[in-house]
Every structure is written in C-alpha cells, then in structure tokens.
Design an enzyme around this catalytic site. Structure first.
Site, PDB file in Angstrom:
ATOM      1  N   LYS A 181       0.823  -1.209   0.000  1.00 21.26           N
ATOM      2  CA  LYS A 181       0.000   0.000   0.000  1.00 21.26           C
ATOM      3  C   LYS A 181       0.865   1.271   0.000  1.00 21.26           C
ATOM      4  CE  LYS A 181      -4.097  -1.788  -0.230  1.00 21.26           C
ATOM      5  NZ  LYS A 181      -3.763  -3.010  -0.935  1.00 21.26           N
TER       6      LYS A 181
HETATM    7  C1  LIG Z   1      -9.972  -2.622  -2.047  1.00 23.98           C
HETATM    8  C2  LIG Z   1      -9.358  -3.352  -0.889  1.00 23.98           C
HETATM    9  N1  LIG Z   1     -10.051  -3.457   0.246  1.00 23.98           N
HETATM   10  C3  LIG Z   1      -9.558  -4.092   1.323  1.00 23.98           C
HETATM   11  C4  LIG Z   1      -8.319  -4.667   1.289  1.00 23.98           C
HETATM   12  C5  LIG Z   1      -7.823  -5.415   2.487  1.00 23.98           C
HETATM   13  O1  LIG Z   1      -6.713  -4.818   3.038  1.00 23.98           O
HETATM   14  P1  LIG Z   1      -5.845  -5.589   4.164  1.00 23.98           P
HETATM   15  O2  LIG Z   1      -4.907  -6.483   3.435  1.00 23.98           O
HETATM   16  O3  LIG Z   1      -5.147  -4.481   4.895  1.00 23.98           O
HETATM   17  O4  LIG Z   1      -6.798  -6.325   5.020  1.00 23.98           O
HETATM   18  C6  LIG Z   1      -7.543  -4.584   0.135  1.00 23.98           C
HETATM   19  C7  LIG Z   1      -6.203  -5.186   0.107  1.00 23.98           C
HETATM   20  O5  LIG Z   1      -5.452  -5.149  -0.808  1.00 23.98           O
HETATM   21  C8  LIG Z   1      -8.070  -3.920  -1.002  1.00 23.98           C
HETATM   22  O6  LIG Z   1      -7.395  -3.843  -2.143  1.00 23.98           O
END
Ligand SMILES: Cc1ncc(COP(=O)(O)O)c(C=O)c1O
Length: 375
Positions: A181
């Site tokens: 990210k």
């Molecule tokens: C659009 C979206 N929502 C939620 C997430 C979930 O993030 P995390 O890996 O921090 O749980 C991601 C992860 O890449 C994502 O791309």
C-alpha cells in the site's frame, strides 16, 4: 532488465522509529499508536482515527460498529478485492453487488437505488485504484433511504473528489497499510470517522470489547476492566505505528512521483489501440495506488505471461468477485450479472507503480507492453 512489481519505501528514519519502540517498554497499542491516529486524522481532515491490524479488520469492525448484522444487506461492488465482501459476510450480513462505471471501475451510483430492499442497511463503496467514487451522490442516496455509508479507502489515502476526502461524507472510512500500500507497516489498517460514538465503539471492538486498553490499565493506578461487548483482537501496535509515522509525513512527495509515473504510462498508451487506461475524472485527485491497463480479454493471460517472461512483475486487480467459486456456489452468481465488472476483470493487468521505479524502468515497461500487445 528486471522490474519488480513493487518495492516498499521503508527507509532509515522508519527503521530508527521502529527500533526506538523496540527499545522502549511498550510494544502494543500505546502512545505511538495514539500519535499515529492523531496525525492520520489531521492529514485526512477527520475527527477520529482508530488503528487496527488490517483494512479487512477495519471493514469488519466498522460494519459492526454501525450495527450491521445477520439478515442485513450491504450494497457494494464486485470490482474489488475479496476483503470488501468477505467483511460483510463476517458480520452475518449479505453483500449485494451492483455494477461499475466502465471508465473508472467504481460503483455506478445510479444503480444503487435499484438494488436497495427493506433489508439494505449500508452502502460500501470502494475507491478503486485510488480514485474516489461519487461520494456526494452516494451520501444523498444513503440519506434518502436512511443507510449507513462505509468507505473502503484501502487504495485512496491521498485521494479527493469534488473537494471531499475519504472519511468526510461517510460514517466510517477504512484504510490499509498492507505490504504494497501507499504507506505500509507490512500489515495494518485504520478507520477514520467524524463520529465520536463510532470511534469509541471501535476502540472497544478492536480489543475484545474491553473497557480499557493495555496502556490505560498499566500506566495509571490499577483499575479493573470490564468486557462490555463481544470484540475482536485487531488493535494496532506501537511498532506498526512507528513504521507509519514518517511515511505519513512524506506521503504527498511519494504521491507526486507515482502521479508522474502514471502520466508517463497514460501518455504512452494514449494512441495505442491495443491498450486502454481507465480515466481520472476532472475534479478528482487519484491516490494512484495501482496502475492498470485493459487489454482484449482473450489475450490477457497470454500478455501477463509474456510480461513476466520479459522480467516485469505484474498482478491482476481484480477478477470480479461474484465469479469466484465461493460466491458462485454460495449465492448462485453467474457470468452476465455484472457485465462491466466482468469485462474489466477479464481485461485488466496491473503494471509496476512505486516511487522507487526509475524513468528507465518505466520506459522499459512501456516498450514491452507495446511489443507484446501489438505482436
Ligand atoms: C480494495 C481493498 N479493500 C480491502 C483490502 C484489504 O486490506 P488488508 O490487506 O489491509 O486487510 C484490500 C487489500 O489489498 C483492497 O485492495
């Protein structure tokens, strides 16, 4: 040449900050996590931030804090990572998909009202690739139907649209600090909200529903804690927060470099009939989280393979969720139900995008994409 799909930006200052925490007494949620939360709130122009262990956790807790549970429906997009819809399922509610806009991949706000039923409790828009959805329209629909709005802003920390930032027109906005990210602590997440009530509930939900966190229990005269509700173990540690603080300070500088790279890609693929780019709308600042191109669906997988063979790291963000086995089997979704999301899902390829990417590497990626899409 080898071009990695992603390289993080953790530098000496971030490492020094983490070491400082490691040399201190308090590793879990404490002063450094609080400092990160305050800084993040100021950056967004939001009143409260609650640090958690991932965006998935952020989504789960936000839905719970807004009272979403079994029997409820949550309207969202099939063009996202599975975390969005899975978090709805964790609460016992059902994700209801509506199709997306062909030019941005974001949820088509005009279709939301048609999908609303008496069970609908919330709208969960996803700011795909870093560009915000039409939050003014979504807020208007939500107000008309008395719905909660939770933003999946995993891609969109730096974004704005029509003068609105993530977190400003919703009940809660969820962010990711996952390894790839825009700022990262390897794993991590946060929820921002203007509601004190939701923030207070989230602080309990992220720690088993306990009335006091570790810092409160041990830094003052001992007082018993109570368990007031069933919560989870999703609290952000001081170590994660220490890694994020300096990255947050440099977030705009790094965004500028990603913006430059995206403009190089967009310029290069403008005239190329084999490759299409999604659009950044006027009045919109994309956080430029990932850069995707669209190629003809029958050729997509072969192009992916050829890019890899020539040393370029690639990904697919995303194949439409409703066509994945679990969602098809559980809810009976079929091809044809959300045609625009399906088309993007079958056409999309994500190219390398990060501040450390050199101009030479970008030019190499452009050259190889042109070679393999026109051959
Ligand atoms: C659009 C979206 N929502 C939620 C997430 C979930 O993030 P995390 O890996 O921090 O749980 C991601 C992860 O890449 C994502 O791309």
């Amino acid at each position: 040449m080898k071009v990695e799909f992603y390289k993080h930006n953790i530098g000496q200052q971030d490492i020094d900050n983490a070491v400082e925490v490691l040399n201190s007494l308090f590793l879990t949620t404490g002063e450094v996590a609080n400092q990160f939360e305050d800084t993040f709130s100021r950056y967004l122009g939001c009143r409260h931030t609650v640090g958690v262990t991932s965006c998935t956790a952020a989504l789960h807790l936000s839905l719970l804090a807004c009272g979403i549970g079994p029997g409820d429906e949550v309207i969202t997009t099939p063009m996202t990572f599975i975390a969005t819809a899975n978090a709805v399922l964790y609460t016992g509610a059902k994700p209801v998909f509506v199709d997306v806009e062909p030019e941005t991949g974001n949820i088509k706000a005009d279709l939301i009202e048609d999908a609303a039923t008496s069970r609908t409790k919330a709208i969960l828009p996803v700011h795909l690739y870093g560009q915000m959805c039409d939050m003014r329209k979504i807020r208007e629909i939500a107000d008309k139907h008395h719905l909660t709005v939770i933003e999946d802003a995993a891609h969109a920390i730096e974004a704005s649209r029509d003068g609105i930032r993530p977190g400003q027109l919703c009940d809660a906005a969820c962010f990711s600090f996952y390894a790839t990210k825009n700022i990262t602590s390897g794993e991590g997440g946060a929820i921002s909200t203007n509601s004190e009530e939701i923030a207070e509930k989230l602080k309990k939900l992220r720690l088993h529903g306990m009335s006091k966190g570790a810092a409160e229990r041990y830094s003052k005269r001992y007082e018993h804690w109570d368990m007031e509700m069933l919560g989870w173990k999703y609290n952000m540690s001081n170590i994660q927060a220490a890694l994020l603080l300096n990255q947050l300070e440099n977030i705009e500088k790094r965004w500028h470099r990603r913006e430059q790279i995206c403009q190089m890609y967009e310029e290069a693929f403008k005239e190329d009939s084999g490759v299409t780019c999604l659009k950044v709308l006027p009045n919109s600042k994309s956080a430029r989280h990932v850069f995707t191109i669209l190629v003809p669906p029958p050729k997509r997988d072969s192009i992916l393979g050829q890019l890899q063979e020539r040393g370029i790291g690639v990904a697919v963000n995303f194949r439409a969720i409703h066509l994945l086995t679990f969602y098809r089997q559980t809810f009976g979704y079929k091809r044809g139900m959300y045609p625009i999301a399906e088309k993007i899902g079958d056409s999309t390829i994500t190219l390398p995008l990060y501040p450390k990417l050199s101009n030479e590497e970008v030019q190499y990626v452009i050259k190889v994409v042109k070679d393999v899409t026109t051959s």
